[in-house]
Design a protein around this motif. Structure first.
Motif, PDB file in Angstrom:
ATOM      1  N   ARG A 141      -1.300  -6.744   5.037  1.00  0.00           N
ATOM      2  CA  ARG A 141      -2.650  -6.842   5.578  1.00  0.00           C
ATOM      3  C   ARG A 141      -3.567  -5.795   4.956  1.00  0.00           C
ATOM      4  O   ARG A 141      -4.765  -6.021   4.795  1.00  0.00           O
ATOM      5  CB  ARG A 141      -2.624  -6.682   7.097  1.00  0.00           C
ATOM      6  CG  ARG A 141      -1.852  -7.791   7.803  1.00  0.00           C
ATOM      7  CD  ARG A 141      -1.875  -7.617   9.301  1.00  0.00           C
ATOM      8  NE  ARG A 141      -3.222  -7.728   9.836  1.00  0.00           N
ATOM      9  CZ  ARG A 141      -3.531  -7.522  11.110  1.00  0.00           C
ATOM     10  NH1 ARG A 141      -2.595  -7.173  11.984  1.00  0.00           N
ATOM     11  NH2 ARG A 141      -4.777  -7.650  11.520  1.00  0.00           N
ATOM     12  N   THR A 142      -3.007  -4.625   4.616  1.00  0.00           N
ATOM     13  CA  THR A 142      -3.789  -3.556   3.998  1.00  0.00           C
ATOM     14  C   THR A 142      -3.219  -3.235   2.631  1.00  0.00           C
ATOM     15  O   THR A 142      -2.026  -2.944   2.497  1.00  0.00           O
ATOM     16  CB  THR A 142      -3.779  -2.277   4.857  1.00  0.00           C
ATOM     17  OG1 THR A 142      -4.340  -2.566   6.138  1.00  0.00           O
ATOM     18  CG2 THR A 142      -4.572  -1.163   4.189  1.00  0.00           C
ATOM     19  N   LEU A 143      -4.068  -3.280   1.607  1.00  0.00           N
ATOM     20  CA  LEU A 143      -3.650  -2.952   0.251  1.00  0.00           C
ATOM     21  C   LEU A 143      -4.297  -1.633  -0.147  1.00  0.00           C
ATOM     22  O   LEU A 143      -5.529  -1.518  -0.195  1.00  0.00           O
ATOM     23  CB  LEU A 143      -4.074  -4.055  -0.721  1.00  0.00           C
ATOM     24  CG  LEU A 143      -3.631  -3.856  -2.173  1.00  0.00           C
ATOM     25  CD1 LEU A 143      -2.108  -3.909  -2.288  1.00  0.00           C
ATOM     26  CD2 LEU A 143      -4.272  -4.902  -3.087  1.00  0.00           C
ATOM     27  N   VAL A 144      -3.468  -0.638  -0.436  1.00  0.00           N
ATOM     28  CA  VAL A 144      -3.945   0.665  -0.891  1.00  0.00           C
ATOM     29  C   VAL A 144      -3.998   0.623  -2.414  1.00  0.00           C
ATOM     30  O   VAL A 144      -2.985   0.426  -3.078  1.00  0.00           O
ATOM     31  CB  VAL A 144      -3.019   1.796  -0.420  1.00  0.00           C
ATOM     32  CG1 VAL A 144      -3.556   3.152  -0.878  1.00  0.00           C
ATOM     33  CG2 VAL A 144      -2.877   1.768   1.106  1.00  0.00           C
ATOM     34  N   VAL A 145      -5.198   0.790  -2.967  1.00  0.00           N
ATOM     35  CA  VAL A 145      -5.418   0.626  -4.414  1.00  0.00           C
ATOM     36  C   VAL A 145      -5.573   1.993  -5.067  1.00  0.00           C
ATOM     37  O   VAL A 145      -6.465   2.768  -4.693  1.00  0.00           O
ATOM     38  CB  VAL A 145      -6.664  -0.241  -4.685  1.00  0.00           C
ATOM     39  CG1 VAL A 145      -6.882  -0.405  -6.181  1.00  0.00           C
ATOM     40  CG2 VAL A 145      -6.520  -1.612  -4.008  1.00  0.00           C
ATOM     41  N   THR A 146      -4.722   2.276  -6.052  1.00  0.00           N
ATOM     42  CA  THR A 146      -4.755   3.563  -6.756  1.00  0.00           C
ATOM     43  C   THR A 146      -4.652   3.330  -8.260  1.00  0.00           C
ATOM     44  O   THR A 146      -4.268   2.259  -8.713  1.00  0.00           O
ATOM     45  CB  THR A 146      -3.568   4.454  -6.328  1.00  0.00           C
ATOM     46  OG1 THR A 146      -2.333   3.856  -6.783  1.00  0.00           O
ATOM     47  CG2 THR A 146      -3.513   4.633  -4.819  1.00  0.00           C
ATOM     48  N   GLY A 147      -4.999   4.369  -9.046  1.00  0.00           N
ATOM     49  CA  GLY A 147      -4.785   4.296 -10.485  1.00  0.00           C
ATOM     50  C   GLY A 147      -6.061   4.297 -11.290  1.00  0.00           C
ATOM     51  O   GLY A 147      -7.061   4.923 -10.938  1.00  0.00           O
ATOM     52  N   VAL A 148      -6.059   3.543 -12.392  1.00  0.00           N
ATOM     53  CA  VAL A 148      -7.183   3.516 -13.326  1.00  0.00           C
ATOM     54  C   VAL A 148      -7.489   2.078 -13.747  1.00  0.00           C
ATOM     55  O   VAL A 148      -6.642   1.201 -13.649  1.00  0.00           O
ATOM     56  CB  VAL A 148      -6.865   4.365 -14.586  1.00  0.00           C
ATOM     57  CG1 VAL A 148      -6.650   5.830 -14.216  1.00  0.00           C
ATOM     58  CG2 VAL A 148      -5.630   3.848 -15.331  1.00  0.00           C
ATOM     59  N   SER A 149      -8.677   1.854 -14.217  1.00  0.00           N
ATOM     60  CA  SER A 149      -9.766   2.805 -14.229  1.00  0.00           C
ATOM     61  C   SER A 149     -10.801   2.423 -13.185  1.00  0.00           C
ATOM     62  O   SER A 149     -10.946   1.254 -12.842  1.00  0.00           O
ATOM     63  CB  SER A 149     -10.442   2.852 -15.604  1.00  0.00           C
ATOM     64  OG  SER A 149     -11.180   1.666 -15.826  1.00  0.00           O
TER      65      SER A 149
END
Length: 216
Positions: A141-149
């Motif tokens: 239900r929740t997507l934690v988005v990290t990284g680049v760019s």
């Protein structure tokens, strides 16, 4: 910033997935194709924060997906319909399938239970890849988005997640783009309008819970 109670509701380990975007050696590594971006990802602490989030996700039972961008040595199937793609073809380091360039970069550790999803085309880690189907099958239900760019792939991932009905959450100090002042502007004027934004420490505080053995 949202309250701890609000974040805790969003970051239930049973319905949360952590996505790392293009955190690969050929992009953010010391000898990567994009030195300016790699330097920013490291000097800002963003890459280290991604690693902290991944480690905490492993401990708390939050599923991790690593999204990797690569291309075949012959280039078949790759996009050539934008300046970005044509410029990438001329870079000294190529993101070729099976090479060290497309391995997840240190200090991020990949666990056995992680998914590594590779794409040969496009700008998005979600559109046209296995990620959406995996998220649905995992009960995300929740997507934690990290990284680049923060320039391209991160906003693309956030928009795709929101359009598919997920709640996107962006740890603002776990993403990077160039120039350095572009990332906070992107967060303030764009990502904050469609995603929940928080700091890595705030997310980590919610991840520190007893590990669950099953998912919804």
């Amino acid at each position: 910033m949202p309250s701890y109670e609000r974040l805790s509701q969003l970051l239930d380990p049973a319905t949360t997935v952590l996505l790392t975007v293009e955190c690969q050696q050929g992009v953010v590594g010391a000898d990567g194709a994009l030195p300016e971006l790699a330097k920013e990802a490291r000097s800002s602490g963003a890459l280290a924060n991604v690693a902290r989030l991944v480690a905490a996700a492993h401990e708390s039972g939050v599923q991790v997906i690593h999204a990797i961008a690569e291309r075949r040595p012959d280039g078949r199937g790759a996009n050539r319909n934008a300046r970005l793609f044509r410029a990438a073809e001329r870079l000294p380091v190529q993101q070729l399938s099976g090479t060290t360039a497309v391995r997840v970069a240190a200090p991020i550790e990949v666990a056995e239970e992680d998914f590594v999803v590779r794409r040969l085309h496009g700008l998005s880690p979600i559109q046209g890849t296995e990620v959406d189907a995996l998220l649905r099958n995992l009960g995300c239900r929740t997507l934690v988005v990290t990284g680049v760019s923060a320039n391209v792939a991160i906003p693309n991932a956030v928009f795709d997640a929101v359009n598919r009905g997920y709640t996107a959450l962006v740890p603002t100090d776990a993403i990077a783009g160039v120039p350095s002042d572009y990332t906070p502007a992107m967060v303030r004027h764009t990502l904050a309008l469609v995603a929940t934004v928080a700091t890595t420490d705030e997310v980590l505080a919610c991840f520190k819970r007893p590990r669950r053995t099953g998912r919804a």
